[in-house]
Design an enzyme around this catalytic site. Structure first.
Site, PDB file in Angstrom:
ATOM      1  N   SER A  97      56.721  51.575  85.843  1.00 12.03           N
ATOM      2  CA  SER A  97      57.786  50.515  85.702  1.00 12.03           C
ATOM      3  C   SER A  97      57.273  49.141  86.148  1.00 12.03           C
ATOM      4  O   SER A  97      57.899  48.420  85.375  1.00 12.03           O
ATOM      5  CB  SER A  97      58.975  51.016  86.575  1.00 12.03           C
ATOM      6  N   ARG A 132      56.480  45.891  83.285  1.00 12.73           N
ATOM      7  CA  ARG A 132      57.249  44.675  83.590  1.00 12.73           C
ATOM      8  C   ARG A 132      56.394  43.602  83.937  1.00 12.73           C
ATOM      9  O   ARG A 132      56.318  42.457  83.282  1.00 12.73           O
ATOM     10  CB  ARG A 132      58.146  44.780  84.780  1.00 12.73           C
ATOM     11  N   GLY A 135      59.416  54.573  75.913  1.00 13.08           N
ATOM     12  CA  GLY A 135      60.714  54.251  75.792  1.00 13.08           C
ATOM     13  C   GLY A 135      60.743  52.668  76.352  1.00 13.08           C
ATOM     14  O   GLY A 135      61.453  51.883  75.918  1.00 13.08           O
ATOM     15  N   SER A 149      71.324  51.936  82.905  1.00 15.05           N
ATOM     16  CA  SER A 149      70.065  52.115  82.384  1.00 15.05           C
ATOM     17  C   SER A 149      69.163  50.807  82.653  1.00 15.05           C
ATOM     18  O   SER A 149      69.393  49.705  82.285  1.00 15.05           O
ATOM     19  CB  SER A 149      70.024  52.366  80.916  1.00 15.05           C
ATOM     20  N   ASP A 179      64.056  60.552  86.932  1.00 14.15           N
ATOM     21  CA  ASP A 179      62.756  60.621  86.686  1.00 14.15           C
ATOM     22  C   ASP A 179      62.305  62.081  87.710  1.00 14.15           C
ATOM     23  O   ASP A 179      61.547  62.568  87.638  1.00 14.15           O
ATOM     24  CB  ASP A 179      61.894  59.497  86.916  1.00 14.15           C
ATOM     25  N   ARG A 195      56.982  64.977  82.316  1.00 14.44           N
ATOM     26  CA  ARG A 195      57.506  65.202  83.678  1.00 14.44           C
ATOM     27  C   ARG A 195      57.656  66.891  83.822  1.00 14.44           C
ATOM     28  O   ARG A 195      57.660  67.361  84.635  1.00 14.44           O
ATOM     29  CB  ARG A 195      58.650  64.358  83.816  1.00 14.44           C
TER      30      ARG A 195
HETATM   31  C1  S3P Z   1      62.617  53.251  83.475  1.00 13.18           C
HETATM   32  C2  S3P Z   1      63.932  53.350  83.562  1.00 13.18           C
HETATM   33  C3  S3P Z   1      64.530  54.842  83.539  1.00 13.18           C
HETATM   34  C4  S3P Z   1      63.314  55.703  83.350  1.00 13.18           C
HETATM   35  C5  S3P Z   1      62.128  55.396  82.672  1.00 13.18           C
HETATM   36  C6  S3P Z   1      61.576  54.137  83.109  1.00 13.18           C
HETATM   37  C7  S3P Z   1      62.143  51.621  83.484  1.00 13.18           C
HETATM   38  O1  S3P Z   1      64.995  54.973  82.443  1.00 13.18           O
HETATM   39  O2  S3P Z   1      63.968  57.223  83.212  1.00 13.18           O
HETATM   40  O3  S3P Z   1      61.108  56.530  82.982  1.00 13.18           O
HETATM   41  O4  S3P Z   1      60.886  51.610  83.794  1.00 13.18           O
HETATM   42  O5  S3P Z   1      62.964  50.749  83.307  1.00 13.18           O
HETATM   43  P1  S3P Z   1      66.740  54.281  82.221  1.00 13.18           P
HETATM   44  O6  S3P Z   1      66.680  53.105  81.320  1.00 13.18           O
HETATM   45  O7  S3P Z   1      67.372  55.483  81.839  1.00 13.18           O
HETATM   46  O8  S3P Z   1      67.173  53.873  83.673  1.00 13.18           O
END
Ligand code: S3P
Length: 438
Positions: A21, A25, A93, A166, A317, A392
């Site tokens: 994460s 960023r 994602g 989220s 997670d 995972r």
């Molecule tokens: C993440 C946020 C989480 C997490 C994902 C990484 C991130 O999802 O499940 O693996 O780096 O912002 P959400 O957007 O559902 O919080």
């Protein structure tokens, strides 16, 4: 016990990849700054992070890759180049959603695509929020998924109320506002991970937090340091915390990111009677970092746990690892309010139920959760894992191999999405009977 509280044999030292994460960023923020930023790296880059690097390169950002570091030359928030073809976000994602925010206010159009799993995940709800609040122009497939077409245009200030907690959606909104130089207040029903807020504040952006709302005023440039060290991934640590618990061995995991919005699973396990503590805790760039110590050799019994409500966004997670641990607890563990898990790299509720059952465990799936029957005598039956290309699920099920039962992982390279060295770390554990098929 020795004086450090651990058993006589020396603890297994597990090394993790950089926090995914934070990595995404810092790459996006470095690219949006006018600075040159060095990021030390020690291992093979995880697949999801690779997707962000490739996306930024496609947008004209200079990223030099040396064996021990990345050097990013920021393009500034107006400095991205129109990509010549759709940007491939792979399995990630976070890459797709953060890009939707960043690209919605650019002066060019763009298209995002992804792999089969990412192409099933919801993008419409973010697109609609950005359209409604900032007057962005984003279209998705009929199913609300990738491919996503972003018609870059001038955005307008507006506030966003997130229907779900989220961190990806929240971050997309904050980055959209930052890039377009507009003001926003983003409100979440429950707080999700807050790395974006911490980094934006650390880099001089005018951002305030009041209960579940984040107020962002822009007009300022990002002031990144010339070097940024990423702490290691506390979500990746969950599998080796589970290894300590299930294998009944002591584990030390140094340099882990210990952001309180990510460590709830460790509190849950502590409350269940698993002795876990932190050592060498420090603060780096506003993030708590330290060593996780698991005293697995002293565990006699584990209390089952009940998870619901505001805790869920902070453990989502780690639910695969927690579900596997629950098989060894004394009774029923219940997880509810976790329907977002159905929208991850796989439908994780279904995948956990399917695989735990195939390993001889007792588990019931509901619309938004799982009920797992545990016992300290639980001994998995030999199983071949169906991970649905979800890293995972593959890693959580692999840990069951520490009981001595054969756990076979087909297409085992799936773990490299987040943790390329996962299996070599697992081999440090005694009795590991996880069979890896490539
Ligand atoms: C993440 C946020 C989480 C997490 C994902 C990484 C991130 O999802 O499940 O693996 O780096 O912002 P959400 O957007 O559902 O919080």
């Amino acid at each position: 016990m020795t004086s450090n509280g651990l058993g006589d044999s020396s603890p297994i030292r597990v090394l993790l990849p950089p926090d995914k994460s934070i990595f995404h960023r810092i790459l996006f923020l470095a690219a949006l700054s006018n600075k040159t930023v060095r990021i030390p790296i020690g291992d093979i880059i995880a697949g999801d992070v690779r997707s962000t690097i490739n996306a930024l390169k496609a947008l004209g950002v200079s990223i030099q890759e040396n064996p021990t570091e990345l050097i990013i030359k920021g393009a500034g928030r107006g400095g991205f180049r129109k990509p010549g073809k759709p940007i491939d976000c792979g399995n990630s994602g976070t890459t797709a959603r953060l890009l939707m925010g960043i690209l919605s206010g650019q002066s060019f159009d763009s298209t995002l695509i992804g792999d089969e799993s990412l192409s099933k995940r919801p993008m419409k709800r973010l697109a609609s929020l950005l359209e409604r609040s900032f007057r962005a122009a984003i279209s998705t497939s009929e199913n609300g998924t990738l491919p996503v077409h972003i018609n870059g245009k001038r955005l307008h200030s507006g506030n966003i109320d997130l229907p779900i907690a989220s961190a990806q959606v929240k971050t997309a909104a904050l980055l959209a506002a930052y890039c377009a130089d507009i003001q926003t207040a983003v409100t979440e029903p429950y707080p999700s991970r807050d790395h974006t807020e911490i980094l934006l504040q650390a880099f001089g952006i005018d951002l305030k937090i009041e209960s579940n709302s984040i107020f962002l005023r822009t007009g300022r440039e990002l002031h990144l340091p010339t070097e940024f060290q990423i702490p290691d991934d506390v979500s990746a640590a969950a599998f080796f915390v589970a290894a300590g618990v299930i294998g009944k061995v002591d584990v030390r995991i140094p340099n882990a990111s210990l952001n309180p919005s990510r460590t709830a699973y460790l509190d849950i396990l502590n409350d269940s009677g698993v002795p876990i503590w932190f050592e060498e805790v420090a603060s780096k760039n506003g993030e708590r970092v330290g060593t996780i110590v698991v005293n697995g050799s002293s565990i006699r019994s584990i209390k089952p746990f009940q998870l619901s409500g505001s805790i869920i966004p902070n453990v989502q997670d780690e639910i695969p690892a927690l579900a596997v641990i629950a098989l060894f607890a004394d009774g029923f563990s219940n997880i509810s309010g976790a329907s977002e898990l159905r929208k991850k790299e796989s439908d994780r509720l279904e995948a956990l139920a399917e695989n735990i059952r195939s390993a001889g465990g007792t588990i019931e799936e509901s619309e938004d959760g799982l009920l797992i029957t545990g016992s300290k005598e639980f001994k998995p039956s030999p199983t071949i894992v169906t991970h649905h290309n979800d890293h995972r699920i593959a890693m959580a099920m692999s840990i069951l191999g520490l009981t001595g039962s054969a756990v076979t992982i087909p297409d085992a390279s799936v773990v490299s999405i987040s943790f390329p060295s996962f299996f070599s770390e697992l081999q440090k554990f005694p009795r590991a009977n996880t069979i890896i098929l490539q």
